[in-house]
Scaffold this motif. Structure first.
Motif, short mmCIF file in Angstrom:
data_model
loop_
_atom_site.label_atom_id
_atom_site.label_comp_id
_atom_site.label_asym_id
_atom_site.label_seq_id
_atom_site.Cartn_x
_atom_site.Cartn_y
_atom_site.Cartn_z
N UNK A 88 -106.62 -8.53 -22.25
CA UNK A 88 -104.57 -8.17 -21.18
C UNK A 88 -104.09 -8.11 -22.28
N UNK A 89 -103.80 -8.29 -23.76
CA UNK A 89 -103.24 -7.24 -24.73
C UNK A 89 -103.60 -5.45 -25.35
N UNK A 90 -104.31 -5.46 -24.47
CA UNK A 90 -104.93 -4.01 -24.66
C UNK A 90 -104.50 -3.41 -23.67
N UNK A 91 -104.70 -4.24 -22.43
CA UNK A 91 -103.95 -3.81 -21.32
C UNK A 91 -102.28 -2.96 -21.16
N UNK A 92 -101.83 -4.47 -21.82
CA UNK A 92 -100.04 -4.59 -22.05
C UNK A 92 -99.32 -3.05 -23.34
N UNK A 134 -114.36 0.98 -30.89
CA UNK A 134 -113.10 -0.09 -31.02
C UNK A 134 -113.26 -0.53 -30.63
N UNK A 135 -112.32 -0.37 -29.77
CA UNK A 135 -110.92 -0.49 -28.52
C UNK A 135 -112.28 -1.56 -27.42
N UNK A 136 -113.88 -0.80 -27.15
CA UNK A 136 -114.44 -1.59 -26.28
C UNK A 136 -114.66 -3.25 -26.62
N UNK A 137 -115.73 -2.90 -28.17
CA UNK A 137 -115.76 -4.01 -28.87
C UNK A 137 -114.78 -5.47 -29.43
N UNK A 138 -113.51 -5.07 -28.69
CA UNK A 138 -112.23 -5.96 -29.31
C UNK A 138 -112.06 -6.50 -28.28
N UNK A 139 -112.01 -5.70 -27.16
CA UNK A 139 -111.53 -6.48 -25.84
C UNK A 139 -112.93 -7.08 -25.35
N UNK A 140 -113.51 -6.97 -25.45
CA UNK A 140 -114.77 -7.68 -24.45
C UNK A 140 -114.62 -9.19 -24.92
N UNK A 141 -114.32 -9.75 -25.87
CA UNK A 141 -114.25 -11.08 -26.30
C UNK A 141 -113.51 -12.22 -25.72
N UNK A 142 -112.53 -12.00 -24.90
CA UNK A 142 -111.48 -12.38 -24.31
C UNK A 142 -110.50 -11.97 -23.62
N UNK A 192 -115.41 -1.16 -18.36
CA UNK A 192 -115.90 -2.39 -18.05
C UNK A 192 -115.93 -3.61 -19.15
N UNK A 193 -115.54 -3.20 -20.29
CA UNK A 193 -115.14 -4.49 -21.15
C UNK A 193 -114.14 -5.15 -20.04
N UNK A 194 -112.99 -4.40 -19.40
CA UNK A 194 -111.55 -4.94 -19.93
C UNK A 194 -112.68 -5.26 -18.52
N UNK A 195 -112.35 -4.84 -17.28
CA UNK A 195 -112.39 -5.01 -15.90
C UNK A 195 -113.81 -6.50 -15.19
N UNK A 196 -114.53 -6.38 -16.69
CA UNK A 196 -115.40 -7.92 -16.07
C UNK A 196 -114.45 -9.18 -16.59
N UNK A 197 -113.43 -9.14 -17.21
CA UNK A 197 -112.32 -10.55 -17.19
C UNK A 197 -111.84 -11.07 -16.38
N UNK A 198 -111.28 -10.43 -15.58
CA UNK A 198 -110.54 -10.91 -13.97
C UNK A 198 -109.74 -9.99 -13.15
N UNK A 199 -109.83 -10.77 -11.84
CA UNK A 199 -109.77 -9.66 -11.07
C UNK A 199 -108.35 -8.94 -10.72
N UNK A 200 -107.23 -9.63 -11.55
CA UNK A 200 -106.21 -9.11 -12.18
C UNK A 200 -106.29 -8.07 -12.65
N UNK A 201 -107.02 -7.72 -14.04
CA UNK A 201 -107.33 -7.12 -14.87
C UNK A 201 -107.53 -5.54 -14.00
N UNK A 202 -109.32 -5.34 -12.85
CA UNK A 202 -110.23 -5.19 -12.73
C UNK A 202 -108.89 -4.30 -11.33
N UNK A 203 -107.88 -5.12 -11.33
CA UNK A 203 -106.76 -4.30 -10.24
C UNK A 203 -105.88 -3.42 -10.72
N UNK A 204 -105.47 -4.12 -11.70
CA UNK A 204 -104.93 -2.89 -12.58
C UNK A 204 -105.13 -1.72 -13.57
#
Length: 114
Positions: free
Chosen positions: A29-33, A16-24, A60-72
């Motif tokens: 960012x909310x999931x990471x926070x 469910x988390x993977x499906x949620x974070x892939x959309x935007x 995978x679905x989190x790191x695809x969004x931005x360099x900052x999230x990938x770095x996190x």
């Protein structure tokens, strides 16, 4: 709940988390926070292959969004967890981990060496 002792529940939550974070980016960012990564990375080391794959898909679905999230994710130990995941899985189960490592490497050459 991701690190719940009931593997079936943890598997569904990671999915469910993977499906949620892939959309935007905002949802990722909310999931990471919410500090999900220690638990999700722990799931990737599970002996339950479905749970481990769902954890890798979530990363995978989190790191695809931005360099900052990938770095996190890298700073949380995600690169090491992804390499371990890829090295101990087989066939198509490896794909989410390989793609996540590719996103990390694409965003920053320095992160690709982590």
């Amino acid at each position: 709940l991701v690190s719940h002792s009931d593997k079936k529940l943890a598997r569904q939550i990671c999915c469910a988390l993977g499906q949620l974070v892939k959309h935007s980016l905002e949802l990722a960012e909310t999931a990471c926070e919410a500090n999900i990564f220690p638990s999700v990375l722990f799931c990737m080391n599970s002996s339950d292959l479905s749970l481990a794959k769902n954890g890798a898909v979530c990363v995978r679905e989190v790191v695809k969004h931005s360099p900052e999230l990938a770095n996190l994710v890298v700073n949380a130990g995600g690169a090491v967890s992804l390499v371990d995941y890829v090295s101990r899985t087989h066939s198509s189960n490896r794909l989410p981990g390989i793609v996540a490592l590719g996103y990390i490497a694409a965003f920053n050459e320095t992160m690709s060496y982590a």
